[in-house]
Write a protein that holds these residues in place. Sequence first.
Motif, PDB file in Angstrom:
ATOM      1  N   VAL A  57       0.853  -1.185   0.000  1.00  0.00           N
ATOM      2  CA  VAL A  57       0.000   0.000   0.000  1.00  0.00           C
ATOM      3  C   VAL A  57       0.888   1.233   0.000  1.00  0.00           C
ATOM      4  N   SER A  58       0.338   2.337  -0.437  1.00  0.00           N
ATOM      5  CA  SER A  58       1.094   3.590  -0.436  1.00  0.00           C
ATOM      6  C   SER A  58       1.171   4.134   0.983  1.00  0.00           C
ATOM      7  N   PRO A  59       2.135   5.017   1.265  1.00  0.00           N
ATOM      8  CA  PRO A  59       2.239   5.595   2.615  1.00  0.00           C
ATOM      9  C   PRO A  59       0.940   6.248   3.092  1.00  0.00           C
ATOM     10  N   LYS A  60       0.188   6.879   2.170  1.00  0.00           N
ATOM     11  CA  LYS A  60      -1.049   7.542   2.568  1.00  0.00           C
ATOM     12  C   LYS A  60      -2.152   6.554   2.916  1.00  0.00           C
ATOM     13  N   GLN A  61      -2.021   5.313   2.436  1.00  0.00           N
ATOM     14  CA  GLN A  61      -3.038   4.294   2.712  1.00  0.00           C
ATOM     15  C   GLN A  61      -2.720   3.461   3.948  1.00  0.00           C
ATOM     16  N   GLN A  62      -1.544   3.649   4.522  1.00  0.00           N
ATOM     17  CA  GLN A  62      -1.102   2.745   5.588  1.00  0.00           C
ATOM     18  C   GLN A  62      -1.943   2.856   6.854  1.00  0.00           C
ATOM     19  N   SER A  77       3.865  -4.411  -6.573  1.00  0.00           N
ATOM     20  CA  SER A  77       4.148  -3.188  -7.314  1.00  0.00           C
ATOM     21  C   SER A  77       5.303  -2.448  -6.667  1.00  0.00           C
ATOM     22  N   PRO A 123       7.047   0.122  -4.639  1.00  0.00           N
ATOM     23  CA  PRO A 123       6.586   1.059  -3.616  1.00  0.00           C
ATOM     24  C   PRO A 123       6.942   2.497  -3.957  1.00  0.00           C
ATOM     25  N   ALA A 124       6.087   3.409  -3.543  1.00  0.00           N
ATOM     26  CA  ALA A 124       6.310   4.825  -3.829  1.00  0.00           C
ATOM     27  C   ALA A 124       7.595   5.325  -3.197  1.00  0.00           C
ATOM     28  N   GLN A 125       7.908   4.805  -1.990  1.00  0.00           N
ATOM     29  CA  GLN A 125       9.105   5.293  -1.318  1.00  0.00           C
ATOM     30  C   GLN A 125      10.377   4.875  -2.043  1.00  0.00           C
ATOM     31  N   GLU A 166      10.579   4.662  -5.367  1.00  0.00           N
ATOM     32  CA  GLU A 166      10.712   5.598  -6.463  1.00  0.00           C
ATOM     33  C   GLU A 166      11.303   6.915  -5.986  1.00  0.00           C
ATOM     34  N   SER A 177       6.699   4.125   8.924  1.00  0.00           N
ATOM     35  CA  SER A 177       7.149   5.421   8.416  1.00  0.00           C
ATOM     36  C   SER A 177       8.569   5.745   8.882  1.00  0.00           C
TER      37      SER A 177
END
Length: 397
Positions: A110-115, A174, A176-178, A180, A324
């Motif tokens: 999940v993305s950090p905002k969804q955690q 996928s 992870p955003a972090q 990228e 985080s």
Amino acid sequence: MRPHFTIGLFIPFFVIYLHQVRGIALATGGVIVSTGFAFGLVTAPLAGILSDRFSARWTLIGSLCLAIAGVSILPFIQSTWQALAATLLLLGCGQSVVMPTTATLLASRVSPKQQTGAFTVRYTGVNIGFGTGATVAGFIINTSQPSTFLITYIAQAPLYGVFIVILLTLPPQSRPAQVEAQDKSNKPAPLSLSHLLKDTSFWLLWLIALLFYTVGISQLPNGFTLYATSPGHVGTQTLGLALALNSFVIVVLQFVVLRWMRSHLRTRALALLFLIWAAAWGCVILAGYLGSSISAAILFCLSASLLGLGETLMAPCLFPLVVSLAPEGMQGRYTATASLASTTGFVLAPILSGFLLGSGRENLFLLLMLLGCGIGSVLSLRLGHHLPHHHNQVTSM
């Protein structure tokens, strides 16, 4: 939820099974269960390293295979060492590894905002799974019919197997955003264990988590129930109602609290959690002075409900903060080390409550619970001064 459903089938009646069906002394059975949890102090950090090296999914699958081996031993237990072997596999290699690896696996998908929302749903699922498992076991098991224990335990192996199949069919992970963001900055992620050991914010959070489990969650089936039925003089029916209210509050209010968290800092929510628990233990103290009256029963039910309300504040705060704080490539080790607070709390709680309440030191026990809540609240506020705002603020669900 499925692994916790199987643990719910196993834990509540295991000591009874060892004592009444296999002839193992009650004290020895209690030591066996505590040893199983204590073994998690070794296996959880190892699971964190394996999750970072090989992936949380394969580490989790390996732990579930060991749990199946432990379940397979249960119907054939004839001696103490066999019971210990089954418990070490089920709790030490199974449950103690499931908690950090599922947290790492969830964080990676999940993305950090969804955690925050994801970990809240996970915690609710854990409560529903364990409670449902314990309820089903309660309806099936009959102490006068040993075969009912065996039916319950034999059913666990295929349930673990179904969860393994689900893990094997998960789609590819996928990026992870972090990761990228890390690539864009061209800064290598710190992978040294010394980074974790020097992370002051993480260790403050670890102490908060230890207090959370020692004076709260793990005391509900230990100190709370012991005090309620002995010095508190309430019946088992009242105690059952109190425990049911605890679960009801968690399930009903968890997502209400999640919405409330959108405009509040996580560390302030943790501080509030401990203040609510201080009020809960205050109700226990007052109920102890009221004897077996209806007022005492109401206060014990209120206390259990407040303990449940406090728990709802943990899910949006604790593991999202751990994740985080973890640098890319160290999430497994961070979540595994954080889970040691849970394991340590579940080892300390029955020792603390059993010794103090068993020796007639009820007032000292309750004073320590209040003191632990106070320290937890202060540490939570102090942690808020160490955290960057983007870690502390819930910005999206």
